[in-house]
Design a protein around this motif. Structure first.
Motif, PDB file in Angstrom:
ATOM      1  N   GLY A  19      19.971  -0.378 -13.242  1.00  0.00           N
ATOM      2  CA  GLY A  19      19.920  -0.898 -14.781  1.00  0.00           C
ATOM      3  C   GLY A  19      18.268  -0.575 -15.410  1.00  0.00           C
ATOM      4  O   GLY A  19      18.336  -0.210 -16.711  1.00  0.00           O
ATOM      5  N   LYS A  20      17.364  -0.451 -14.476  1.00  0.00           N
ATOM      6  CA  LYS A  20      16.031  -0.428 -14.923  1.00  0.00           C
ATOM      7  C   LYS A  20      15.915   1.208 -15.227  1.00  0.00           C
ATOM      8  O   LYS A  20      15.015   1.648 -16.040  1.00  0.00           O
ATOM      9  CB  LYS A  20      15.045  -0.874 -13.806  1.00  0.00           C
ATOM     10  N   ASP A  66       0.928  -1.309  -0.026  1.00  0.00           N
ATOM     11  CA  ASP A  66       0.020   0.163  -0.012  1.00  0.00           C
ATOM     12  C   ASP A  66       0.892   1.132  -0.147  1.00  0.00           C
ATOM     13  O   ASP A  66       0.817   2.164  -0.941  1.00  0.00           O
ATOM     14  CB  ASP A  66      -1.019  -0.176   1.071  1.00  0.00           C
ATOM     15  N   ASP A  67       1.781   1.149   1.031  1.00  0.00           N
ATOM     16  CA  ASP A  67       2.674   2.522   1.017  1.00  0.00           C
ATOM     17  C   ASP A  67       4.016   1.498   1.320  1.00  0.00           C
ATOM     18  O   ASP A  67       4.245   1.029   2.637  1.00  0.00           O
ATOM     19  CB  ASP A  67       2.243   3.540   2.128  1.00  0.00           C
ATOM     20  N   VAL A  68       4.871   1.843   0.679  1.00  0.00           N
ATOM     21  CA  VAL A  68       6.233   1.120   0.807  1.00  0.00           C
ATOM     22  C   VAL A  68       6.970   1.562   2.036  1.00  0.00           C
ATOM     23  O   VAL A  68       7.432   0.560   2.726  1.00  0.00           O
ATOM     24  CB  VAL A  68       7.172   0.799  -0.404  1.00  0.00           C
ATOM     25  N   LEU A  69       7.048   2.709   2.236  1.00  0.00           N
ATOM     26  CA  LEU A  69       7.705   3.159   3.248  1.00  0.00           C
ATOM     27  C   LEU A  69       7.002   2.641   4.622  1.00  0.00           C
ATOM     28  O   LEU A  69       7.935   2.552   5.634  1.00  0.00           O
ATOM     29  CB  LEU A  69       7.924   4.699   3.337  1.00  0.00           C
ATOM     30  N   ASP A  70       5.729   3.065   4.924  1.00  0.00           N
ATOM     31  CA  ASP A  70       5.077   2.505   6.153  1.00  0.00           C
ATOM     32  C   ASP A  70       5.335   1.131   6.361  1.00  0.00           C
ATOM     33  O   ASP A  70       5.497   0.539   7.640  1.00  0.00           O
ATOM     34  CB  ASP A  70       3.760   2.791   5.591  1.00  0.00           C
ATOM     35  N   ALA A  71       5.365   0.101   5.335  1.00  0.00           N
ATOM     36  CA  ALA A  71       5.417  -1.194   5.423  1.00  0.00           C
ATOM     37  C   ALA A  71       6.948  -1.511   5.890  1.00  0.00           C
ATOM     38  O   ALA A  71       7.216  -2.326   6.711  1.00  0.00           O
ATOM     39  CB  ALA A  71       5.149  -1.930   4.069  1.00  0.00           C
ATOM     40  N   PHE A 117      15.096  -6.040  -2.639  1.00  0.00           N
ATOM     41  CA  PHE A 117      14.562  -7.251  -1.927  1.00  0.00           C
ATOM     42  C   PHE A 117      13.273  -7.191  -1.986  1.00  0.00           C
ATOM     43  O   PHE A 117      12.591  -6.752  -0.855  1.00  0.00           O
ATOM     44  CB  PHE A 117      15.176  -7.330  -0.757  1.00  0.00           C
ATOM     45  N   GLY A 118      12.435  -7.809  -2.845  1.00  0.00           N
ATOM     46  CA  GLY A 118      10.827  -7.646  -3.015  1.00  0.00           C
ATOM     47  C   GLY A 118      10.440  -6.328  -3.369  1.00  0.00           C
ATOM     48  O   GLY A 118       9.554  -5.883  -2.565  1.00  0.00           O
ATOM     49  N   LYS A 119      10.973  -5.637  -4.252  1.00  0.00           N
ATOM     50  CA  LYS A 119      10.620  -4.265  -4.615  1.00  0.00           C
ATOM     51  C   LYS A 119      10.618  -3.834  -6.004  1.00  0.00           C
ATOM     52  O   LYS A 119      11.802  -4.272  -6.719  1.00  0.00           O
ATOM     53  CB  LYS A 119      11.629  -2.930  -4.046  1.00  0.00           C
ATOM     54  N   SER A 120       9.654  -3.071  -6.498  1.00  0.00           N
ATOM     55  CA  SER A 120       9.556  -2.658  -7.988  1.00  0.00           C
ATOM     56  C   SER A 120      10.790  -1.539  -8.041  1.00  0.00           C
ATOM     57  O   SER A 120      11.149  -0.965  -6.935  1.00  0.00           O
ATOM     58  CB  SER A 120       8.222  -2.436  -8.335  1.00  0.00           C
ATOM     59  N   LEU A 121      10.859  -1.361  -9.336  1.00  0.00           N
ATOM     60  CA  LEU A 121      11.803   0.106  -9.481  1.00  0.00           C
ATOM     61  C   LEU A 121      11.335   1.029  -8.617  1.00  0.00           C
ATOM     62  O   LEU A 121      11.702   1.907  -7.910  1.00  0.00           O
ATOM     63  CB  LEU A 121      11.603   0.501 -10.726  1.00  0.00           C
ATOM     64  N   GLU A 122       9.866   1.415  -8.711  1.00  0.00           N
ATOM     65  CA  GLU A 122       9.316   2.868  -8.157  1.00  0.00           C
ATOM     66  C   GLU A 122       9.425   2.580  -6.666  1.00  0.00           C
ATOM     67  O   GLU A 122       9.762   3.522  -5.645  1.00  0.00           O
ATOM     68  CB  GLU A 122       7.703   2.708  -8.493  1.00  0.00           C
ATOM     69  N   HIS A 123       9.133   1.323  -5.996  1.00  0.00           N
ATOM     70  CA  HIS A 123       9.258   1.093  -4.671  1.00  0.00           C
ATOM     71  C   HIS A 123      10.762   1.599  -4.163  1.00  0.00           C
ATOM     72  O   HIS A 123      10.930   2.163  -3.133  1.00  0.00           O
ATOM     73  CB  HIS A 123       9.043  -0.492  -4.258  1.00  0.00           C
TER      74      HIS A 123
END
Ligand code: HH2
Length: 262
Positions: free
Chosen positions: A213-214, A143-148, A178-184
């Motif tokens: 690289g992305k 939902d919110d990567v920083l909060d998680a 580690f379990g994150k997209s480029l945006e994350h």
């Protein structure tokens, strides 16, 4: 503003950017000593790759790879951390002179790592990862990567303290890649300063990672510029320790950044 550099010493055949280069103990020890000469404050010795899809390594093999390297680098007077999720590997490294345990599973793979660090007075690095190295890049979602990441690290700090680790010996890491997209990854780096609320030293590893690289299409061997950019921005956001492969370049960049930031 000071930041410490953790130089990567991978004693593996399959790490994503330098697998196989330092598999022989002599080569790994020489590489670690060179990184220290270049300005690494800590040498992070690892015997198992965590790249997506990497083969799992048994404890015996991981021990065989790492223990002599840790022993020699510690005997040379360097501060050594062991990059492992296995209690037996961590214990052998601490016996051999390591003083930091870098656990990318934050004690979830082997909860006994907490009691071990408590017993030995070792620093314990707790890193965030969604999923496992095998599955983590399948479809990372938040939902919110920083909060998680912040909530996960807060809970893991509590677990480590409950296992007896002194709070002042706990470091935290958002686990870039580690379990994150480029945006994350980009959002975590942009908002890294929010993790300072947890009150623990912040370790960040962006070195040569896929997110670079992305952004520009570069391969793992050609990401020093992206590593430096992300490391310096992490430093400006309050990172305390940067985990890097290319220590000489990072040392110069962080020294100049520190001179500017004051
Ligand atoms: N990244 C890697 C390994 N260990 N530990 C922490 N605390 N933070 C990180 O970001 C981190 C880490 C991945 O890098 P590398 O060791 O070069 O690759 P591999 O896992 O393929 O050996």
């Amino acid at each position: 503003m000071t930041v410490r550099l953790m130089g990567v010493v991978n004693v593996t055949p399959d790490s994503f950017s330098d697998g196989g280069l330092y598999l022989e103990p002599e080569a790994a020890i020489a590489h670690g000593a060179e990184l220290a000469d270049e300005g690494a404050d800590i040498l992070d010795v690892g015997g198992e790759s965590t790249r997506p899809g990497a083969a799992e390594v048994g404890a015996e093999e991981e021990l065989r790879r790492t223990e002599p390297v840790v022993a020699d680098l510690a005997a040379l007077g360097h501060t050594v951390s062991i990059d492992t999720s296995k209690r037996v590997v961590a214990e052998a490294a601490l016996d051999a002179g390591a003083t930091i345990v870098n656990d990318v599973t934050a004690m979830r793979a082997d909860p006994e790592i907490g009691a071990l660090c408590a017993d030995r007075g070792a620093v314990l690095v707790l890193m965030h990862m969604q999923g496992t190295p095998r599955t983590m890049q399948d479809a990372p979602a938040y939902d919110d990567v920083l909060d998680a990441v912040r909530a996960f690290l807060a809970e893991r700090i509590e677990a480590a303290v409950a296992a007896g680790v002194a709070e002042e010996r706990i470091w935290i890491d958002p686990g870039i890649g580690f379990g994150k997209s480029l945006e994350h990854n980009l959002e975590l780096l942009r908002r890294l300063g929010e993790l300072r609320e947890l009150g623990r030293p912040l370790l960040v590893g962006t070195s040569r990672k896929t997110f670079i690289g992305k952004v520009d299409g570069s391969g793992a061997e050609d990401r020093i510029g992206g590593t430096i950019a992300s490391s310096v921005l992490a430093m400006a956001e309050g990172a305390d320790v940067l985990r890097v492969h290319d220590v000489a370049e990072a040392a110069q960049a962080t020294r100049v950044a520190a001179a500017i930031l004051g």
